[in-house]
Scaffold this motif. Structure first.
Motif, mmCIF file in Angstrom:
data_model
loop_
_atom_site.group_PDB
_atom_site.id
_atom_site.type_symbol
_atom_site.label_atom_id
_atom_site.label_comp_id
_atom_site.label_asym_id
_atom_site.label_seq_id
_atom_site.Cartn_x
_atom_site.Cartn_y
_atom_site.Cartn_z
ATOM 1 N N ARG A 824 -86.933 -34.983 -95.105
ATOM 2 C CA ARG A 824 -88.247 -36.038 -94.858
ATOM 3 C C ARG A 824 -88.466 -36.470 -92.946
ATOM 4 N N SER A 825 -88.959 -36.829 -92.618
ATOM 5 C CA SER A 825 -89.116 -36.384 -91.353
ATOM 6 C C SER A 825 -88.844 -37.825 -90.691
ATOM 7 N N LEU A 826 -88.228 -38.164 -89.789
ATOM 8 C CA LEU A 826 -88.452 -39.473 -89.542
ATOM 9 C C LEU A 826 -88.936 -40.418 -88.016
ATOM 10 N N PRO A 827 -89.723 -41.246 -88.349
ATOM 11 C CA PRO A 827 -89.863 -41.431 -87.186
ATOM 12 C C PRO A 827 -88.163 -41.664 -85.797
ATOM 13 N N THR A 828 -88.713 -41.116 -85.326
ATOM 14 C CA THR A 828 -87.168 -41.114 -84.210
ATOM 15 C C THR A 828 -86.717 -42.339 -83.624
ATOM 16 N N GLU A 829 -87.815 -43.401 -83.056
ATOM 17 C CA GLU A 829 -86.833 -44.651 -83.565
ATOM 18 C C GLU A 829 -86.073 -44.820 -84.281
ATOM 19 N N ASN A 830 -85.672 -44.674 -85.023
ATOM 20 C CA ASN A 830 -84.369 -44.683 -85.961
ATOM 21 C C ASN A 830 -83.192 -44.347 -85.186
ATOM 22 N N GLY A 831 -83.222 -43.796 -83.954
ATOM 23 C CA GLY A 831 -82.386 -43.572 -83.197
ATOM 24 C C GLY A 831 -81.514 -42.500 -83.351
ATOM 25 N N ILE A 832 -81.442 -42.164 -84.323
ATOM 26 C CA ILE A 832 -79.336 -40.903 -85.009
ATOM 27 C C ILE A 832 -80.257 -39.607 -85.010
ATOM 28 N N SER A 834 -83.572 -37.520 -87.133
ATOM 29 C CA SER A 834 -85.326 -37.306 -87.149
ATOM 30 C C SER A 834 -85.594 -36.762 -88.369
ATOM 31 N N TYR B 107 -83.794 -43.887 -78.004
ATOM 32 C CA TYR B 107 -83.907 -44.497 -79.211
ATOM 33 C C TYR B 107 -82.591 -44.556 -79.356
ATOM 34 N N ALA B 111 -80.047 -47.233 -80.653
ATOM 35 C CA ALA B 111 -79.318 -47.267 -81.706
ATOM 36 C C ALA B 111 -78.247 -47.335 -81.241
ATOM 37 N N GLN B 475 -94.517 -38.381 -83.285
ATOM 38 C CA GLN B 475 -94.498 -39.935 -83.589
ATOM 39 C C GLN B 475 -95.325 -40.900 -84.518
#
Lengths: 1137, 489
Positions: A824-832, A834, B107, B111, B475
């Motif tokens: 599942r693609s994650l917004p890269t904002e989670n920082g860890i 993708s 990010y 994080a 995004q």
């Protein structure tokens, strides 16, 4: 057996006129070496019988029979010890019960009069019986005249006989011709096929014996409905891709579970098994059938039973197959004359001046067919010897195999040495123990570059891989130059537009050494104990220990690799050699404890199984590579001797430039239970449940429950059907079950932290203020990750008509996959990360399976039977999480790296593996068309392809890709047939597939002189020519840049096919001749494997599936050039003595 | 009895395999899990090392965003698919790899910092050290958000570790003001970091957040907010009391003389594989392969950032920043002998590993004393004290071997003078686009649009919407309706 022969040879005379056991025994001991074990009770029992017993010159058995006639004393001869026991009923008799006891004797034989050794004779209603000896003789004590004796032997129809007044009963057992009486392995036990409530397909040893098949996967092709075995690659030693009821999952595997003699094993262990060592293969297709394996059965279960010893004298068997193999099909590409025509046309089309090099007479150019250079005729050999037999105490089977397959591609080969064995011991009447093992050593020489783009040995591959290169290489190029060098460097002068990475495939094959070896061992031990009648307690432990090693080396005559090979014999590049090694270890153990209870009362019968299982599975790999090419002399392979043909895979002393390791471990823990209940043998119910725990999930989601229910109604047992004489059997089945799937990364749920690099504060030289080891999070924790589940509903019918001459099994199933494991693609904002692995999709497979088995002719001299199977599966992706409307199926390396990205898509509401491409609807033939129609790059010219403006926005871009086909077939089928006339037999196997499409990524560069490469003949013949109309392929050009997309629809081709897989002609030596030669059976065969494929698909193999470089998993719908199939002509010999 | 024996065997078997709860607990030996990490002081130091390491990834993007887009440099690889070239001709698309990567890299750094901030509370780390580590993490987080807000405008804010992934899908962009408030709050928290450090920690704080670095950054942030009243005291404090000063230009960029006292905060590189400056090659001129010392045919010698001729011409011929730091290479190009100018700031001539190869140890400087001086000049000038700006700008000119700035400049002229001085001082250090934009977007637009026609890329043109770069399209696709695109993209 020594026991038996001793007991048979010794003769003695006895005259016991007094009822004194001690004296009688003394007498026997005087004449023989026998010892006796008995207790006081026996002595009392004997002494009160009070009869005279006399035998002259009799065997020990005759003497003992006479001695104990009319008593309740049983004897058992083990070696030279005779154990005397009292039968259970005698105990009650000893308490005063006046029941009568009778000994029945007789012989068991088959229809031809041959004695059957090891037949079971049981008093009905009791658990223990006796076994017939090597003469077929038996003696059994019955409680009274009303007793019923049941005679049975594997492969024969059991008989029940009411004793009445008889005291000697000779029984003839008829061979069981009805498949319906087969016993099938169903997981933690067996079941009579008659009583099955679920969808199970079986293949028995006889079938496997008849075919000169090269690997076990070939045995599947076309034989069983609902099961496909795709030979995606013909490489020697390659494992086929086996799928049960289609693809149940997109990203989590679709690999079935393999259970070999009770051991959960891997597909590679299965593929390494010699077909001739296998007794039977049972495929549990629906979820209810596999549910006892719970989560592991999501994609079906393949249960393999290897050969076991049988009661009787040793039987030796030898099988030999010798074959010659060749390329099944050559791809039609251009010869030098045609190629020159095309080149000249292309130069003229583009207004380029033709180099004078092309003005010479045709005979002055080389005319190389590169396929002839890399393929060869080679040998195929398979030898197997086995011995099996058994006594009452020990049954054994042991074999040894050698399989030597010289590949049809030069330098490739595969050689396997293996042995299988099994030992079953009866330690005590109620205690059994056994061991089975399978061990092998396999050696292969491969070349990673065969597999297509992105597959390279030691990092030096050639663009597209060897198979593609052999199709693209201009025929004008010689294999070797006049000075002995590989032909490869001169091309640049005369082919200015040849700027794609061309390289001599012969050089790559010869100069890349890539050797693999595997040692595989699998062992299973068990203990079975029957404390009370009908209850069996089983404890089993199995161990898998595999070791893998790879050694590779790129010689200085190839080093540098790629399209600009700088090295050759005349200018070796010692500084660019590469050597590397890999080691891997797979270890696994499974321990299982389970109990089985069987009970019949009145018209009810129950069969209850329950148990516990724990499993550990781990793979650990280490890889190291060194290269002289890498910076610094300290890293160089040392030493590198400057002489020819030096083979140096050693990395000893070299500083490593690539060191890596990987860990993959997982554990399972399960409890399971199954109940089968049948009433009147007519109404059968089965329910099962398994609770599985897997280490692959977070603690809260570790366990999954997998229940199943199934019902069967044997209508043929009902009176109204029994009246219909032509119906032999009729059964309706229905089942529902849930199974799971966790075939994905082992630590996927965990948030992990990994070492990133060193980070230095301040200056190292000036005394660093600190050197930090940067550790960073590398994955997101996903505690919600849970089992992908598979709920399957199945309805089926089994019909047997006209004396079982016609047998039909039909099944319809609906298989719903829920919580599909996908990235599942994650917004890269989670920082860890993708993406995370998550449960984000649902999918349905609906299918129809038919298996029709007919005996067309059956006379004494001539029999003809046919087996037809048909499978139709409709796949729909019901739901999938995506932001762009589809998931690009980029599991394949190649699809991520060129114009084919997003060519295979997972689209909601459509079947998985949709093939999208730019639809070419013709070529620009007029200026008007050029002006009016959207053209791909805005600068198309006459003769260039017209791509359909699918979304009608006047621009050709990625949005105009449209569905051209699907990688999954509409239906598949198979026909096998066996004809027997007197001692001759003829069999053939046909299998086919209809409606699948494939992208020929292998020819992406061979599309009509994009850069002076060779091209497919069909493209050439249909090319646009100036002044002509109606051609569908574009105009040849030599300097095509940007104008043509990669992914035009002419690369997508129909991959439907019908293949004659196998034809075998056999001759069995008549019995009389055999006995003269003192052998029991002798059969010689001549067979052709992969006889012919009827298809319009232009490349080698319509079933070709490109392998993913990193995972080795075959991917659907893409043909990036895989090892073609071999046609094998073979002579075989089967001998039993 | 025998049965009992058999049952005993079975019981033993059960015990051997009867697996406890831990049987299903497996970890990858090649990786740590969160639970096992984030415990000790060493763990958190390693986590912080990871944050600092992350800044290495920021540098190449900051350089492209400031050097390629402006009058500083041109890219000679004129391919529309070449990332730097897209910025060079100002064809900045929302699907640009650089736009996506910078978003992701930023990010990541945030994080990593958040994990330190969120998890250090319950750890074994001594309280005083906790304060230091939190301050370091906040400084790094603020620095990254400061870069982001100048590139993208308002962005989604994350103040702590993300534990609910679904929440990420729902988090909207904060406003520019909110982002600046967040940055200012972080930096204000971290400003006394040196007081929390022990003597020994202070001595080994090289390349780490220090009070001076926090103050300089906070001053810069206030400056960019045009809050000069708050910026000035912070900046003058660093300029006058921090102990930092100007060093010689020979030393400033010489990796072997890093113990200078001009660098307030920088990323450290070493002459070791994996720890060297990855973008040093990019500042070599075209066709330098095999020409410059140590650049062998194996290495990427085709540079990306070639100095614009007209910009090189702006330097006084006596300017040490020209004589010491700019060089040229003559190359045959298209049958013509051409001169390519390049900066020597990242050229580490001391890197001569055995067997060839090139690992530049030139550091990437994020904050240095000359920047503080020129920011002081800006703050003074913007507050109306134009004469007060002279001492600061003249100190920088003096070090470059130039005469003092001509007196009596108007506020606007002083603004131009500072901008011009900054261009020469910080060329190829990732400052130009931000600096011009700080002076007003129309200032940037006028200056660059006047320059481009006679530059190497006459087709470039600054358009109104470019005040901000685009939010990455991939995004936005993942957060439809939540993550909004900037105007014009």
């Amino acid at each position: 057996m020594a026991t038996i022969s001793f007991a048979q040879t010794v003769r003695l005379t006895i005259d016991a006129d007094k009822p004194n056991l001690k004296e009688a025994i003394m007498e026997i001991k005087k004449q023989t070496e026998f010892d006796f074990l008995y207790n006081k009770e026996i002595e009392l029992l004997y002494n009160k019988a009070n009869t005279t017993r006399k035998v002259e010159d009799g065997t020990i058995e005759e003497v003992l029979n006479q001695l104990f006639k009319g008593t309740d004393i049983h004897y058992q001869i083990i070696n030279k010890t005779i154990t005397l026991t009292a039968s259970p009923s005698s105990k009650s008799e000893a308490k005063g019960n006046q029941q009568q006891h009778i000994v029945i004797r007789g012989k068991v034989s088959d229809e031809s009069g041959t004695p059957i050794a090891g037949a079971n004779i049981v008093v009905k209603g009791r658990a223990n019986g006796v076994v017939s000896d090597s003469n077929g003789s038996y003696s059994v004590t019955i409680p009274g005249d009303e007793a019923v004796l049941v005679y049975s032997y594997i492969g024969y129809v059991a008989r029940e006989i009411t004793v009445g007044k008889q005291r000697e009963i000779n029984v003839v057992l008829a061979e069981d011709t009805q498949l319906l009486d087969e016993v099938v392995a169903v997981g933690y036990g067996t079941a009579s096929k008659k009583k099955l409530t679920t969808a199970v397909a079986s293949l028995k040893a006889e079938k496997l014996q008849e075919l000169p098949i090269t690997n076990i996967g070939d045995a599947f092709a076309g034989q069983m409905a609902g099961i496909t075995a795709e030979n995606g690659t013909g490489a020697p030693g390659a494992a086929p891709v086996i799928r049960i009821r289609g693809y149940g999952s997109i990203n989590a595997g679709s690999e079935p579970l393999y259970v070999i003699d009770g051991v959960m094993a891997t597909s590679s262990q299965f593929a390494t098994l010699n077909p001739k060592s296998i007794e039977s293969i049972d495929v549990l297709k629906d979820a209810a059938a596999g549910a006892i394996y719970g989560s592991r059965a999501g994609n079906g279960v393949i249960v393999v039973t290897t050969k076991k010893g049988k009661y009787g004298d040793a039987i030796f068997s030898a099988n030999a197959t010798l074959g010659i193999q060749q390329l099944e099909k050559k791809v039609d590409v251009l010869n030098t004359s045609e190629w020159l025509t095309l080149v000249k046309e292309a130069y003229s089309n583009e207004g380029l001046a033709l180099p004078s090099f092309y003005d010479q007479p045709l005979s002055s150019y080389a005319n190389t067919n590169w396929q002839d250079e890399i393929y060869r005729n080679s040998t195929y050999q398979n030898y197997q010897v086995s011995a099996s037999g058994g006594s009452e105490k020990v049954k054994y089977y042991i074999d040894g195999n050698v399989l030597d397959n010289e590949g049809i591609m030069i330098t490739t080969s595969s050689k396997t040495y293996s042995s299988n064995g099994s030992f079953d011991l009866t330690l005590k009447p109620r205690l059994k123990m056994g061991l089975s093992y399978s061990a092998s050593h396999k050696k292969e020489r491969k070349n990673e570059s065969i597999g297509g783009a992105g597959h390279q040995t030691g990092g030096y591959g050639i663009a597209g891989g060897i198979i593609q290169q052999s199709l693209w290489m201009p025929p004008i190029m010689p294999v070797y130059e006049a000075n002995g060098d590989y032909g490869q460097t001169w091309q640049k002068e005369f082919m200015p537009y040849l700027n794609f990475g061309f390289a001599n495939p012969v050089a790559n094959l010869n100069e890349t050494h890539d050797d693999y070896s595997w040692n595989q061992a699998l062992a299973h031990g068990y203990l079975a104990y029957e404390p009370i009648d009908g209850l069996t307690l089983n404890a089993g432990i199995s161990v898998i220990a595999d070791a893998f090693r790879r050694e590779y080396y790129v010689s200085p005559y190839l080093a540098g690799g790629g399209g600009s090979i700088d090295a050759n014999f005349s200018n070796p590049a010692y500084d660019k050699m590469v050597a590397g090694q890999q080691n891997g270890m797979t270890s696994s153990w499974t321990s299982e404890l389970y109990a089985n209870y069987k009970k019949e009362f009145d018209e009810h019968s129950i069969d209850l199984t329950g148990g516990y299982s724990a499993q550990y599975f781990g793979i650990k790999n280490t890889a190291a590579r060194s290269s002289a090419n890498d910076r610094g002399s300290a890293n160089a392979i040392n030493p590198i001797p400057p002489f020819n043909n030096y083979y140096q895979p050693s990395i000893n002393g070299a500083a490593l430039v690539l060191g890596s390791d990987s860990y993959n471990e997982n554990t399972f823990e399960s409890v399971f239970a199954r109940l089968t209940y049948s009433f009147k043998d007519r109404y059968i119910f089965m329910g099962s449940i398994r609770r599985d725990g897997s280490s692959k999930f977070a603690p809260d989601n570790r366990y999954g429950n997998f229940p199943a229910l199934s019902l069967a109604w044997r209508m043929s047992e009902e009176d109204f059907i029994q009246k219909i004489s032509w119906i032999n059997d009729l059964k309706l089945r229905a089942s529902y079950g849930v199974s799971g799937n966790d075939q994905f990364g082992n630590y996927a749920w965990q948030g992990q932290v990994t070492y990133n690099n060193l980070y230095t504060y301040g200056l190292i030289d000036a005394g660093a203020a600190g050197t930090g080891k940067a550790l960073v999070p590398s994955s997101v924790e996903n505690r919600n990750l849970k089992w992908e589940t598979n709920a399957q509903t199945n309805v089926g019918v089994d019909i047997s008509l006209l004396n079982s001459r016609i047998n039909l099994t039909a099944d319809y199933f609906v298989r719903k996959t829920k919580d599909m494991l996908l990235y599942r693609s994650l917004p890269t904002e989670n920082g860890i990360a993708s993406s995370i692995f998550d449960n984000i999709g649902n999918m349905t497979n609906k299918g129809l399976e038919l298996a029709l088995n007919t005996v067309n002719v059956s006379t004494k001299d001539f029999t003809w039977s046919t087996n037809f199977s048909f499978t139709k599966i409709k796949n729909t992706v019901d739901e999938v999480f995506t932001s762009s409307g589809y998931i690009p199926y980029n599991a394949n390396d190649f699809l991520t790296s060129s114009g084919f990205e997003s060519a295979i898509r997972i689209v909601e509401g459509e079947p998985m593996f949709q093939i999208y491409s730019y639809k070419v609807i013709g070529t620009f033939e007029t200026e008007q068309q050029l002006a009016e129609l959207a053209n791909p790059a805005g600068n198309s010219e006459i003769g260039d392809p017209i791509i359909e403006d699918y979304n009608k926005d006047g621009v050709i871009n990625a949005d105009d890709m449209q569905r051209i086909g699907n990688a999954l077939p509409d239906f598949t089928y198979g026909i096998t047939s066996t004809l027997r006339y007197k001692n001759f037999d003829l069999g053939f196997i046909i299998d086919g597939s209809q409606g699948a499409s494939k992208i020929m990524t292998a020819t992406r560069n061979a599309s009509l002189l994009r850069n002076q490469e060779n091209t497919l003949k069909i493209f050439y013949e249909d090319r646009y020519r100036q002044g002509e109309t109606g051609h569908s392929m574009p105009i040849p050009k030599v300097n095509v840049t940007g104008m043509r997309h990669w992914n035009e629809s002419y690369y997508v081709q129909d991959a439907s096919f019908l293949r004659i897989r196998n034809i075998t002609l056999g001759y069995t030596l008549p019995k009389e001749l055999c006995s003269k030669m003192s052998v029991s059976d002798l059969r010689v065969t001549f067979g052709i494997q992969n006889v012919h494929t009827f298809t319009s698909y232009p490349l080698y193999n319509p079933q070709s599936n490109t392998h993913n470089g990193s995972s080795g998993v075959a991917q659907f719908g893409v043909d990036d050039g895989t090892y073609p199939l071999a046609r094998i002509y073979s002579l075989g010999l089967n001998l039993n003595f | 009895m025998k049965y009992i024996l058999n049952l005993t065997w079975i019981a033993i078997f059960l015990l051997l395999t009867g697996c406890g709860k831990s049987f299903l607990e497996l970890n990858n030996p090649a990786a740590l899990t969160y639970d096992k990490f984030y415990k000790t002081e060493a763990d958190f130091q390693a986590a912080l090392d990871g944050c600092y390491f992350r800044l290495k990834n920021q540098a190449p993007y900051i350089l492209t965003f400031n050097e390629s887009t402006t009058d500083n440099t041109f890219v000679h690889i004129e391919s529309s698919t070449y990332q730097q070239y897209q910025f060079n001709i100002l064809a900045i698309s929302s699907s640009s790899q650089f736009i996506q990567n910078f978003w992701q890299d930023s990010y990541q750094a945030i994080a990593y910092a958040n994990l330190v901030i969120s998890r250090i509370g319950g750890s074994e780390v001594p309280e005083a050290t906790q304060k230091v580590f939190i301050s370091e993490a906040k400084f790094l987080r603020a620095l990254v958000y400061f870069n982001m807000v100048r590139v993208y405008g308002g962005v989604p804010l994350y103040a702590e570790e993300v534990t609910d992934l679904d929440a990420v899908y729902a988090t909207k962009r904060a406003s520019v003001d909110e982002v600046y408030d967040f940055i200012i709050s972080d930096l204000s928290d971290a400003v006394n970091i040196d007081n929390d450090r022990t003597e020994q920690q202070r001595a080994s704080a090289k390349n780490k957040a220090t009070s001076a670095a926090v103050k300089a950054l906070l001053g810069k942030v206030y400056l960019y907010r045009h809050d000069y009243e708050k910026a000035l005291p912070l900046l003058t404090d660093v300029a006058e009391t921090s102990g930092y000063g100007l060093t010689s230009l020979e030393n400033l960029y010489n990796p072997d003389a890093e113990s200078d006292n001009e660098v307030i905060f920088s990323i450290n590189y070493e002459r070791v594989d994996g720890q060297s400056c990855t973008f040093a090659y990019n500042f070599l001129p075209k066709y330098s392969r095999g020409i410059l010392p140590n650049i062998t045919s194996n290495d990427n010698g085709d540079g990306i950032y070639n100095l614009e001729d007209n910009t090189v011409n702006r330097f006084d011929r006596n300017d040490k920043r020209f004589t010491l730091l700019i060089d040229s290479l003559q190359t045959l190009s298209g049958g013509e002998l051409k001169k390519f100018y390049y900066t020597k700031k990242y050229l580490d001539l001391g890197s001569v590993p055995a067997g060839g190869g090139y690992n530049s140890a030139s550091d990437y400087i994020i904050l240095r004393f000359a920047d503080v001086l020129l920011m002081c000049a800006d703050a003074k000038n913007q507050l109306g004290d134009t004469p007060g700006a002279y001492p600061y700008i003249n100190r920088v000119r003096e070090r470059a071997g130039l005469e003092n700035l001509s007196p009596n400049l108007s506020e606007e002229q002083m603004n131009d003078a500072i901008a011009a001085e900054r261009q020469k001082e910080f060329i190829c250090e990732g400052d130009r686009w931000f600096d011009l934009n700080f002076r007003g977007f129309s200032y940037l637009q006028n200056m660059l649009n006047a320059f481009f026609p006679s530059s190497h890329r006459p087709s470039a043109n600054v358009k109104d919407h470019m005040v901000l770069f685009p939010i990455p399209a991939d995004q936005i696709n993942l957060k439809p309706g939540v993550l909004e695109q900037n105007n014009g993209y």
